[in-house]
Design a protein around this motif. Structure first.
Motif, PDB file in Angstrom:
ATOM      1  N   ILE A   7       5.521 -13.955   4.032  1.00  0.00           N
ATOM      2  CA  ILE A   7       5.173 -15.042   3.123  1.00  0.00           C
ATOM      3  C   ILE A   7       4.879 -14.434   1.760  1.00  0.00           C
ATOM      4  N   SER A   8       5.694 -14.772   0.780  1.00  0.00           N
ATOM      5  CA  SER A   8       5.556 -14.217  -0.574  1.00  0.00           C
ATOM      6  C   SER A   8       5.540 -12.688  -0.555  1.00  0.00           C
ATOM      7  N   GLY A   9       6.404 -12.125   0.308  1.00  0.00           N
ATOM      8  CA  GLY A   9       6.537 -10.673   0.370  1.00  0.00           C
ATOM      9  C   GLY A   9       5.475  -9.960   1.160  1.00  0.00           C
ATOM     10  N   ARG A  10       4.587 -10.717   1.834  1.00  0.00           N
ATOM     11  CA  ARG A  10       3.450 -10.109   2.514  1.00  0.00           C
ATOM     12  C   ARG A  10       3.412 -10.508   3.988  1.00  0.00           C
ATOM     13  N   VAL A  11       2.912  -9.586   4.806  1.00  0.00           N
ATOM     14  CA  VAL A  11       2.699  -9.844   6.226  1.00  0.00           C
ATOM     15  C   VAL A  11       1.297  -9.381   6.586  1.00  0.00           C
ATOM     16  N   MET A  12       0.545 -10.225   7.309  1.00  0.00           N
ATOM     17  CA  MET A  12      -0.792  -9.873   7.782  1.00  0.00           C
ATOM     18  C   MET A  12      -0.833 -10.098   9.291  1.00  0.00           C
ATOM     19  N   THR A  13      -1.385  -9.112  10.024  1.00  0.00           N
ATOM     20  CA  THR A  13      -1.374  -9.166  11.478  1.00  0.00           C
ATOM     21  C   THR A  13      -2.736  -8.819  12.046  1.00  0.00           C
ATOM     22  N   LEU A  14      -3.284  -9.723  12.857  1.00  0.00           N
ATOM     23  CA  LEU A  14      -4.466  -9.420  13.661  1.00  0.00           C
ATOM     24  C   LEU A  14      -4.012  -8.638  14.884  1.00  0.00           C
ATOM     25  N   ILE A  15      -4.736  -7.567  15.223  1.00  0.00           N
ATOM     26  CA  ILE A  15      -4.337  -6.761  16.369  1.00  0.00           C
ATOM     27  C   ILE A  15      -5.566  -6.098  16.979  1.00  0.00           C
ATOM     28  N   GLY A  16      -5.730  -6.270  18.285  1.00  0.00           N
ATOM     29  CA  GLY A  16      -6.796  -5.595  19.001  1.00  0.00           C
ATOM     30  C   GLY A  16      -8.171  -6.093  18.647  1.00  0.00           C
ATOM     31  N   ASN A  17      -9.056  -5.191  18.283  1.00  0.00           N
ATOM     32  CA  ASN A  17     -10.454  -5.473  17.974  1.00  0.00           C
ATOM     33  C   ASN A  17     -10.600  -6.042  16.554  1.00  0.00           C
ATOM     34  N   PRO A  18     -11.821  -6.386  16.120  1.00  0.00           N
ATOM     35  CA  PRO A  18     -11.990  -7.080  14.834  1.00  0.00           C
ATOM     36  C   PRO A  18     -11.648  -6.270  13.587  1.00  0.00           C
ATOM     37  N   LEU A  19     -11.593  -4.919  13.685  1.00  0.00           N
ATOM     38  CA  LEU A  19     -11.416  -4.106  12.480  1.00  0.00           C
ATOM     39  C   LEU A  19     -10.185  -3.204  12.598  1.00  0.00           C
ATOM     40  N   PRO A  20      -8.974  -3.775  12.498  1.00  0.00           N
ATOM     41  CA  PRO A  20      -7.772  -2.948  12.556  1.00  0.00           C
ATOM     42  C   PRO A  20      -7.570  -2.143  11.270  1.00  0.00           C
ATOM     43  N   ALA A  21      -6.963  -0.977  11.404  1.00  0.00           N
ATOM     44  CA  ALA A  21      -6.681  -0.102  10.259  1.00  0.00           C
ATOM     45  C   ALA A  21      -5.260   0.441  10.393  1.00  0.00           C
ATOM     46  N   LEU A  22      -4.394   0.106   9.445  1.00  0.00           N
ATOM     47  CA  LEU A  22      -2.998   0.558   9.457  1.00  0.00           C
ATOM     48  C   LEU A  22      -2.908   1.877   8.695  1.00  0.00           C
ATOM     49  N   TRP A  23      -2.435   2.922   9.374  1.00  0.00           N
ATOM     50  CA  TRP A  23      -2.364   4.251   8.767  1.00  0.00           C
ATOM     51  C   TRP A  23      -0.949   4.801   8.654  1.00  0.00           C
ATOM     52  N   SER A  52     -11.109 -15.149   4.031  1.00  0.00           N
ATOM     53  CA  SER A  52     -12.385 -15.168   4.742  1.00  0.00           C
ATOM     54  C   SER A  52     -12.943 -13.764   4.964  1.00  0.00           C
ATOM     55  N   GLY A  53     -12.222 -12.748   4.490  1.00  0.00           N
ATOM     56  CA  GLY A  53     -12.677 -11.375   4.631  1.00  0.00           C
ATOM     57  C   GLY A  53     -12.329 -10.742   5.957  1.00  0.00           C
ATOM     58  N   VAL A  54     -11.458 -11.379   6.762  1.00  0.00           N
ATOM     59  CA  VAL A  54     -11.074 -10.840   8.068  1.00  0.00           C
ATOM     60  C   VAL A  54     -10.031  -9.743   7.888  1.00  0.00           C
ATOM     61  N   ASP A  55     -10.216  -8.637   8.609  1.00  0.00           N
ATOM     62  CA  ASP A  55      -9.333  -7.479   8.504  1.00  0.00           C
ATOM     63  C   ASP A  55      -8.025  -7.701   9.256  1.00  0.00           C
ATOM     64  N   HIS A  56      -6.930  -7.212   8.674  1.00  0.00           N
ATOM     65  CA  HIS A  56      -5.601  -7.290   9.270  1.00  0.00           C
ATOM     66  C   HIS A  56      -4.843  -5.999   8.985  1.00  0.00           C
ATOM     67  N   PHE A  57      -3.803  -5.724   9.799  1.00  0.00           N
ATOM     68  CA  PHE A  57      -2.718  -4.870   9.333  1.00  0.00           C
ATOM     69  C   PHE A  57      -2.062  -5.626   8.170  1.00  0.00           C
ATOM     70  N   GLY A  58      -1.824  -4.932   7.052  1.00  0.00           N
ATOM     71  CA  GLY A  58      -1.184  -5.574   5.919  1.00  0.00           C
ATOM     72  C   GLY A  58       0.041  -4.809   5.466  1.00  0.00           C
ATOM     73  N   LEU A  59       1.166  -5.525   5.253  1.00  0.00           N
ATOM     74  CA  LEU A  59       2.396  -4.935   4.744  1.00  0.00           C
ATOM     75  C   LEU A  59       2.902  -5.774   3.588  1.00  0.00           C
ATOM     76  N   ILE A  60       3.432  -5.110   2.580  1.00  0.00           N
ATOM     77  CA  ILE A  60       4.054  -5.798   1.453  1.00  0.00           C
ATOM     78  C   ILE A  60       5.378  -5.102   1.161  1.00  0.00           C
ATOM     79  N   ARG A  61       6.407  -5.898   0.826  1.00  0.00           N
ATOM     80  CA  ARG A  61       7.709  -5.294   0.530  1.00  0.00           C
ATOM     81  C   ARG A  61       8.135  -5.640  -0.897  1.00  0.00           C
ATOM     82  N   LEU A  62       8.573  -4.602  -1.586  1.00  0.00           N
ATOM     83  CA  LEU A  62       9.021  -4.719  -2.970  1.00  0.00           C
ATOM     84  C   LEU A  62      10.509  -4.438  -3.066  1.00  0.00           C
ATOM     85  N   ASN A  63      11.160  -5.106  -4.022  1.00  0.00           N
ATOM     86  CA  ASN A  63      12.536  -4.768  -4.351  1.00  0.00           C
ATOM     87  C   ASN A  63      12.561  -3.428  -5.096  1.00  0.00           C
TER      88      ASN A  63
END
Length: 526
Positions: A196-212, A174-185
């Motif tokens: 889920i399928s190596g990926r994690v998405m997290t809503l946090i705080g306000n509508p536009l989170p940015a993981l740095w 839907s185009g909603v912003d999340h913290f995004g993490l992916i793990r590789l072997n």
């Protein structure tokens, strides 16, 4: 008595000297007047790392937004044994506008970037050639949605088991912003045991989170740091999440739900409550607590200060730091944005970033600031705690900081005239002993030093304690846990520590912690 004992340790370790150059000045033995060769004109350096052999890696981009790495010798000249004349480029699709790097234990280089298709991850051999054993081509492209929304990758970290975690800004279908993490072997395939399928998405705080920022704790839990903006920018807050090894939020032990958001002010969108805070950088202190910094602008500010927050390991603010865990340090006429944090072995906090002098952002110096472990500015560093540097009369920006084994300070970034650059600063006196206000754990003595396969440490406890004894690299990453939360009785102790056979030669820190305070000493493995 305690002071005399500390002095004896300094002399035994051979790290106490009678005279030091001023802290925060450019190191004239590096490159030309402290500045290394300029490898990529019109490019930028976003990540700097120090290899165990002392060579320096700078990762970033070129003028056409190809991925780029340069390797420098310790004297600041390019290392011709790496790539072509010390340089490597890799063109994906011209969208390498941020970059992060991590080093594997075998010396291979993991390079995180962005492509039009999503997260991009490259792996290079130690000589700069692409590693075709990684996903068959040396490149992995990953995304979080099937609707064409752009996912932007930023940090990358490597777990002790060799698995690779890449983070950034992810979108759902839907185009909603999340913290995004992916793990590789380690071979570049997706690790399906994570999220889920190596990926994690997290809503946090306000509508536009940015993981740095990403970091892995000694217990394997994963920290993701950044900020969370509103649709109209303000309010914006620092944002921090902690995950279990399987990618689930650590709701049982970190805040109430595994997530923390914090403002410096009132958290408003405008007027007297205006609050715009962004966190671009995160690091562990040597006490295991979490430091974050970036930018901050509150109602009434005429300039942006250097902002720092410090969190306890449970996600609460560390009230022993600054005022209720927060600092906003003004040094007018400059406005600051911090992009990277590193912590010295004595607990002092180094930050690098941008000092701006006009609203357009086109008149900048790059800067390095140093704070004491309690949050006070270290006035012995640079000019009243801050070293300002310029390579041209227009735009200079600092993006990444690293500390060498000899405690010298490396900065990389962007210069309008010269492109990617690397600079080195002198640290002044840096004690080899890290004493974080602990009377419970008296100073430790380690011998022999240098060490090969084992070390003996001696320390004194004022009372019974549950202790952890860890070995970390110079960047604060745990490479070996000798004991974890084991009880030791009050009195004098001697422990024999056996190093893992695969441990590479280099400089490390042995630390003892009771969960609140720690002592550490620098050792050299040969």
């Amino acid at each position: 008595m305690k002071t005399k004992f500390c002095l004896v340790i300094f002399i035994c370790l051979g790290i106490f000297e009678t005279a030091y150059p001023q802290a925060g000045v450019l190191d004239s033995t590096f490159g030309t007047n402290g500045i290394g060769a300029f490898p990529f004109p019109l490019g930028a350096g976003y990540s700097v790392l120090v290899q165990n052999d002392g060579n320096i890696l700078v990762g970033g981009n070129t003028a056409n937004n190809s991925c780029a790495i340069a390797r420098f010798k310790p004297n600041g000249t390019l290392d011709s044994s790496f790539g072509t004349n010390g340089k490597v480029t890799y063109y994906i699709d011209g969208h390498c506008q941020n970059a992060a790097m991590a080093l594997q234990q075998d010396g291979k280089i993991v390079f995180s970037s962005t492509s039009t298709l999503g997260f991009a991850l490259l792996r290079f051999n130690s000589n700069g050639t692409i590693d075709n054993s990684f996903n068959g081509s040396g490149l992995v492209i990953s995304n979080f949605n099937t609707e064409g929304y752009s996912d932007v990758s930023l940090p990358v970290v490597i777990q002790d088991d060799g698995k690779i975690i890449q983070g950034g800004n992810a979108h759902d279908n839907s185009g909603v912003d999340h913290f995004g993490l992916i793990r590789l072997n380690p071979n570049g395939s997706i690790d399906n045991s994570f999220g889920i399928s190596g990926r994690v998405m997290t809503l946090i705080g306000n509508p536009l989170p940015a993981l740095w920022s990403l970091a892995v704790q000694s217990d394997g839990k994963i920290l993701a740091g950044g900020y969370s903006e509103s649709q109209m920018a303000a309010p914006s807050c620092f944002a921090l999440a902690r995950y279990n090894i399987n990618g689930s939020l650590d709701a049982a032990n970190f805040s109430l739900d595994g997530k923390v958001t914090e403002y410096f002010g009132l958290g408003g969108a405008s007027g007297a409550s205006l609050d715009y805070d962004i966190a671009n950088a995160m690091s562990f202190g040597h006490d295991g607590r979490i430091l974050m910094s970036g930018g901050s602008l509150l109602a009434g500010d005429t300039n942006s200060p250097i902002p720092i927050m410090k969190f306890n390991i449970d996600g609460s603010l560390d009230n022993t730091f600054g005022i209720n865990g927060k600092i906003r340090y003004f040094a007018e006429p400059a406005s600051f944005e911090i992009n990277s944090i590193a912590v010295q072995i004595d607990g002092k906090i180094l930050l690098c970033g941008i000092a701006s002098y006009d609203l357009s952002g086109n008149l900048n110096d790059y800067c390095v600031a140093r704070f004491e472990s309690n949050g006070e500015i270290d006035s012995s560093f640079g000019t009243n705690g801050i070293a300002y540097s310029t390579l041209d009369s227009a735009m200079d920006m600092g993006y990444s900081i690293a500390i060498q084994a000899d405690n010298k300070i490396l900065i990389t970034g962007y210069s309008f005239t010269h492109g990617m650059f690397v600079a080195r600063y002198l640290p002044g006196i840096v004690n080899g002993l890290n004493d974080v206000s602990s009377e419970a754990i008296q100073p430790i003595l380690t011998y022999p030093n240098p060490i090969h396969d084992k070390a003996i440490i001696e320390y004194t406890l004022e009372q019974n304690e549950k202790l952890s004894i860890l070995l970390t690299d110079i960047h604060g990453k745990t490479v070996q846990a000798f004991i974890t939360n084991e009880t030791r009785l009050a009195g004098i102790h001697e422990e024999e520590l056996h190093l893992t056979e695969s441990l590479a030669a280099g400089t490390y820190i042995i630390s003892i912690s009771n969960g609140k305070n720690s002592q550490g000493v620098k050792v050299v493995k040969y």
